[in-house]
Design a protein around this motif. Structure first.
Motif, short mmCIF file in Angstrom:
data_model
loop_
_atom_site.label_atom_id
_atom_site.label_comp_id
_atom_site.label_asym_id
_atom_site.label_seq_id
_atom_site.Cartn_x
_atom_site.Cartn_y
_atom_site.Cartn_z
N GLN A 101 -18.17 36.77 -5.19
CA GLN A 101 -18.58 35.17 -5.13
C GLN A 101 -18.93 34.89 -3.60
O GLN A 101 -19.86 34.31 -3.28
N ARG A 102 -17.90 35.33 -2.75
CA ARG A 102 -18.21 35.09 -1.35
C ARG A 102 -19.51 35.77 -0.65
O ARG A 102 -20.31 35.19 -0.03
N LEU A 103 -19.52 36.87 -1.20
CA LEU A 103 -20.99 37.81 -0.73
C LEU A 103 -22.25 37.09 -1.42
O LEU A 103 -23.24 36.97 -0.73
N LEU A 104 -22.11 36.35 -2.40
CA LEU A 104 -23.31 35.56 -3.01
C LEU A 104 -23.29 34.28 -2.22
O LEU A 104 -24.50 33.60 -2.70
N GLY A 105 -22.50 33.69 -1.43
CA GLY A 105 -22.80 32.67 -0.79
C GLY A 105 -21.91 31.34 -1.00
O GLY A 105 -22.21 30.36 -0.86
N LEU A 106 -21.05 31.66 -2.00
CA LEU A 106 -20.19 30.58 -2.59
C LEU A 106 -19.17 30.19 -1.33
O LEU A 106 -18.91 30.95 -0.62
N SER A 107 -18.96 28.89 -1.25
CA SER A 107 -17.85 28.64 -0.30
C SER A 107 -16.65 29.13 -0.67
O SER A 107 -16.24 29.64 -1.84
N LYS A 108 -15.62 29.13 0.13
CA LYS A 108 -14.25 29.62 -0.02
C LYS A 108 -13.56 28.99 -1.05
O LYS A 108 -13.04 29.90 -2.28
N ALA A 109 -13.58 27.79 -1.22
CA ALA A 109 -12.83 26.84 -2.06
C ALA A 109 -13.33 27.57 -3.75
O ALA A 109 -12.64 27.71 -4.77
N GLN A 110 -14.75 27.33 -4.05
CA GLN A 110 -15.40 27.70 -5.08
C GLN A 110 -15.29 28.93 -5.37
O GLN A 110 -14.88 29.28 -6.50
N ALA A 111 -15.32 30.18 -4.59
CA ALA A 111 -15.00 31.32 -4.76
C ALA A 111 -13.62 31.74 -5.10
O ALA A 111 -13.49 32.26 -6.17
N ARG A 112 -12.77 30.97 -4.72
CA ARG A 112 -11.38 31.14 -5.29
C ARG A 112 -11.16 30.61 -6.29
O ARG A 112 -10.08 31.03 -7.11
N SER A 113 -11.60 29.29 -6.76
CA SER A 113 -11.38 28.57 -8.27
C SER A 113 -11.96 29.66 -9.06
O SER A 113 -11.21 29.91 -10.14
N LYS A 114 -13.19 30.28 -8.91
CA LYS A 114 -13.80 31.49 -9.95
C LYS A 114 -12.65 32.51 -9.87
O LYS A 114 -12.70 33.34 -11.11
N ALA A 115 -12.12 32.77 -8.96
CA ALA A 115 -11.30 34.25 -8.81
C ALA A 115 -9.92 33.75 -9.74
O ALA A 115 -9.57 34.53 -10.33
N TYR A 116 -9.43 32.58 -9.47
CA TYR A 116 -8.66 32.28 -10.49
C TYR A 116 -8.76 32.52 -11.91
O TYR A 116 -7.85 32.93 -12.54
N GLU A 117 -10.10 32.06 -12.26
CA GLU A 117 -10.25 32.35 -13.64
C GLU A 117 -10.29 33.83 -13.92
O GLU A 117 -9.83 34.19 -15.05
N ALA A 118 -10.93 34.62 -12.93
CA ALA A 118 -11.02 35.77 -13.42
C ALA A 118 -9.63 36.75 -13.42
O ALA A 118 -9.53 37.43 -14.28
N MET A 119 -8.77 36.23 -12.62
CA MET A 119 -7.43 36.86 -12.87
C MET A 119 -6.79 36.67 -14.13
O MET A 119 -6.12 37.23 -14.53
N GLU A 120 -6.88 35.22 -14.36
CA GLU A 120 -6.51 34.90 -15.86
C GLU A 120 -6.81 35.83 -16.90
O GLU A 120 -6.06 36.18 -17.77
N ARG A 121 -8.11 35.94 -16.69
CA ARG A 121 -8.91 36.66 -17.87
C ARG A 121 -7.99 38.16 -17.94
O ARG A 121 -8.23 38.85 -18.98
N VAL A 122 -8.01 38.68 -16.79
CA VAL A 122 -7.32 40.16 -16.94
C VAL A 122 -6.07 40.10 -17.18
O VAL A 122 -5.32 41.16 -16.99
N GLY A 123 -5.24 38.87 -17.05
CA GLY A 123 -3.88 38.96 -17.39
C GLY A 123 -3.21 38.99 -16.11
O GLY A 123 -1.74 39.51 -16.09
N LEU A 124 -3.74 38.55 -14.88
CA LEU A 124 -2.99 38.46 -13.75
C LEU A 124 -2.24 37.22 -13.51
O LEU A 124 -3.21 35.95 -13.58
N ASP A 125 -0.94 37.10 -13.39
CA ASP A 125 -0.25 35.86 -13.07
C ASP A 125 -0.86 35.28 -11.67
O ASP A 125 -1.23 35.76 -10.76
N ALA A 126 -0.96 33.83 -11.75
CA ALA A 126 -1.56 32.97 -10.61
C ALA A 126 -0.57 33.26 -9.51
O ALA A 126 -1.08 33.20 -8.13
N SER A 127 0.72 33.60 -9.75
CA SER A 127 1.69 33.71 -8.69
C SER A 127 1.30 34.94 -7.66
O SER A 127 2.04 35.08 -6.84
N MET A 128 0.36 35.72 -8.31
CA MET A 128 0.21 36.96 -7.60
C MET A 128 -0.89 36.66 -6.49
O MET A 128 -1.11 37.45 -5.57
N ALA A 129 -1.52 35.69 -6.55
CA ALA A 129 -2.62 35.28 -5.70
C ALA A 129 -2.46 35.51 -4.36
O ALA A 129 -3.45 36.15 -3.79
#
Lengths: 355, 245
Positions: A101-129
């Motif tokens: 997402q960062r490489l695609l030009g999203l801001s850090k905040a946007q990319a991170r919020s997408k990243a949280y969603e992706a982590m959830e999808r694969v069963g990674l706890d947010a505490s791992m972030a």
């Protein structure tokens, strides 16, 4: 659709990695390239995102030759999962997942919020972030690798031996998750593995490659098992071939054995099924116990359902002390059971042409 | 110690000069070595040439270099720039090898991943290779900085040497206390610089200094998506059981 059109790859010195490969990978399919090492499976897959250029022939995605697409642009649209996860050791889990997402030009905040969603999808706890890859187990790292590949929601996902570096238990777990994920996200997945079992479990299309990158068969798992096209494919699938085939039939039409009505004491006399044995159902606690003639209790294994495969039912029957597995007919209390005789019709016809 | 206590003003001025003469070349050296390393890191031929030239430069005695530089670039013989340039050359020569090695040490699967995810080469160099090279580079920089602190004193022979001038003066006047003062301050400078760089490297590489060991940290893997909860009840569907085909 990904299309290989008479693709070959040879290296200086004459080594042939891929020989005249023609392959059509339908959109939304889970295609597995399987074969021993040196069969060009990884080389072939890497041609899709231009990490390897074919010596001749071309690879097209939806009709467009990938050689005409800028490599970086192409790769940003294709998820990639590596064997050893290949995480960036200097970035936290969250920032690893946010990479594309960062490489695609999203801001850090946007990319991170997408990243949280992706982590959830694969069963990674947010505490791992906030952890770094070195703080994770191999299985967790691989999960992060999958999350990173999926975070930007690419239509195509390439996986290079994604589960071969983790222990068998975690591998199974990850395989099941990927299977489940795929049933939800419906990507075009191309996976490379040397493990024919993994290929048969996960793939809905399997391409069997022999050394030198020669395609021997490209078909569904059932067809690969029941009608191996060549000696080479036969040798690849020979282990447990008969058993595996039972995975392609379900209990939909099984002739089950009805359970007798419970007696006054609430116990079911099994009668001819297992002389002297009784069954106690405890619906309130969802428990079932087999009792032998002297009253010794044996916990019943998991009940089977109509949708289950014959293979898992056979396993349940073999594991039962009375050679019968309880059958749930869509209700919560079993009213019938499956015995070895009920399964016999499936076992009797052996491996045959499905046609 | 007497000299130091009696001449705090002069000692301070010499210390500042000494610091300037050793820090500027270190910074220049790091920058040049990084540019050379990042640009030529995966060009074997260029690398071989750079490494050979660097080794050659490093064998030139510092005094000789101080004297030769003015005739090459046309500075005055007493220009501090001569010392800065000479020491920058040493630092670059010392560090360029470190940069090559540090870049080589980045795990291939990490580079592979970067390429597959869509990093362009330049971007990868800056955002993946560079941060991962910080730790070994910092180690090399500590050596370069300390080397520079000691080499600056040689410049005193041509009149530009920071605290090194205390050695010259002390020797000429047969005044060991002044020499001792120079040694003490130079040692302190070297130690302080070394610790500062080590500290900065630590701040720049948080991933190398996390506390928890794998598997011990909180928030362990969650149950898999799509798997039935594993309960203790035997009557249970097998719909989600493992099922190898």
């Amino acid at each position: 659709m990904i299309t290989f059109e008479s693709v070959s790859k040879s290296y200086p010195g004459g080594t042939r990695a891929v020989t005249d490969l023609d392959l059509e990978i339908p959109t939304g399919s889970f295609t597995v390239l399987v074969g021993p090492s040196g069969c060009g499976k990884t080389t072939s897959m890497r041609m899709i995102n231009r990490m390897v250029a074919p010596s001749s022939g071309c690879v097209r995605i939806d009709g467009q030759d990938v050689a005409d697409i800028r490599a970086v642009t192409l790769r940003l649209g294709i998820g990639y999962v590596l064997q050893n996860a290949g995480l960036f050791p200097h970035r936290t889990v969250l920032d690893n997942v946010a990479t594309v997402q960062r490489l695609l030009g999203l801001s850090k905040a946007q990319a991170r919020s997408k990243a949280y969603e992706a982590m959830e999808r694969v069963g990674l706890d947010a505490s791992m972030a906030t952890r770094y890859p070195a703080q994770l187990s191999g299985g967790q790292q691989q999960r992060v690798g999958v999350a990173r590949a999926l975070a930007a929601d690419p239509p195509i996902l390439l996986m290079d031996e994604p589960f071969s570096a983790v222990d068998p238990i975690v591998r199974l777990e990850l395989q099941q998750e990927v299977q489940h994920l795929q049933s939800v996200i419906k990507k075009t997945i191309v996976m490379v593995t040397h493990d024919i079992d993994e290929a048969l479990t996960l793939g809905d299309r399997i391409a069997v490659l022999a050394p030198g990158g020669v395609l021997h068969q490209y078909a569904s798992p059932l067809e690969i098992l029941t009608r191996p096209a060549t000696e080479f494919v036969t040798s690849m699938v020979s282990k447990d071939r008969g058993f595996r085939q039972l995975s392609f039939a379900t209990l939909e039409d099984v002739r089950a054995t009805a359970l007798p009505a419970p007696g006054a004491d609430g116990l079911i006399e099994l009668g001819a099924l297992a002389p002297g044995w009784k069954l106690r159902l405890d619906p309130a606690e969802l428990r079932a116990v087999w009792l032998d003639p002297s009253g010794v209790e044996f916990a019943a294994g998991p009940a089977v359902r109509r949708g289950d495969t014959v293979r898992s039912a056979l396993d349940a029957v073999l594991a039962s002390p009375v050679s019968a597995a309880l059958l749930l007919n869509g209700d919560s209390v079993p009213s019938a059971c499956v015995t070895i005789d009920d399964l016999a019709p499936y076992l009797r016809h052996g491996v045959r042409d499905p046609a | 110690m007497r000299w130091l206590l009696d001449n705090p003003g002069q000692a301070w001025a010499l210390t500042l000069e000494h610091l300037f003469l050793s820090i500027v070349p270190t910074v220049v050296g790091v920058a040049l070595a990084l540019v050379l390393g990042l640009v030529f890191g995966n060009r074997p031929r260029a690398r071989a040439v750079i490494t050979a030239v660097a080794s050659a430069i490093f064998t030139i005695p510092s005094l000789a270099l101080f004297v030769v530089i003015p005739s090459i670039i046309g500075t005055q013989i007493l220009d501090p720039l001569n010392v800065v340039i000479a020491l920058s050359l040493y630092a670059t020569s010392l560090l360029v090898r470190t940069v090559f090695d540090a870049l080589d040490a980045v795990a291939p699967e990490v580079l592979n991943a970067a390429e597959a995810l869509g990093y362009s080469r330049a971007r990868r160099r800056v955002f993946v290779d560079l941060p991962l090279a910080v730790a070994p580079l910092a180690a090399g920089t500590r050596v370069a900085a300390v080397t520079n602190v000691s080499l600056v004193s040689v410049g005193a022979v041509i009149g530009v040497g920071g605290l090194g001038q205390l050695f010259v003066a002390g020797y000429q006047r047969n005044y060991p206390d002044q020499i001792l003062a120079g040694i003490i301050v130079i040692l302190v400078l070297a130690l302080v610089l070394d610790r500062l760089i080590a500290g900065a490297a630590r701040v720049l590489t948080p991933w190398l200094h996390h506390g928890a060991a794998p598997g011990q940290a909180p928030g362990r893997r969650r149950p898999a998506i799509g798997r039935a909860k594993v309960a203790t009840i035997p009557v249970q569907d097998t719909a989600n059981r493992e099922e190898p085909k």
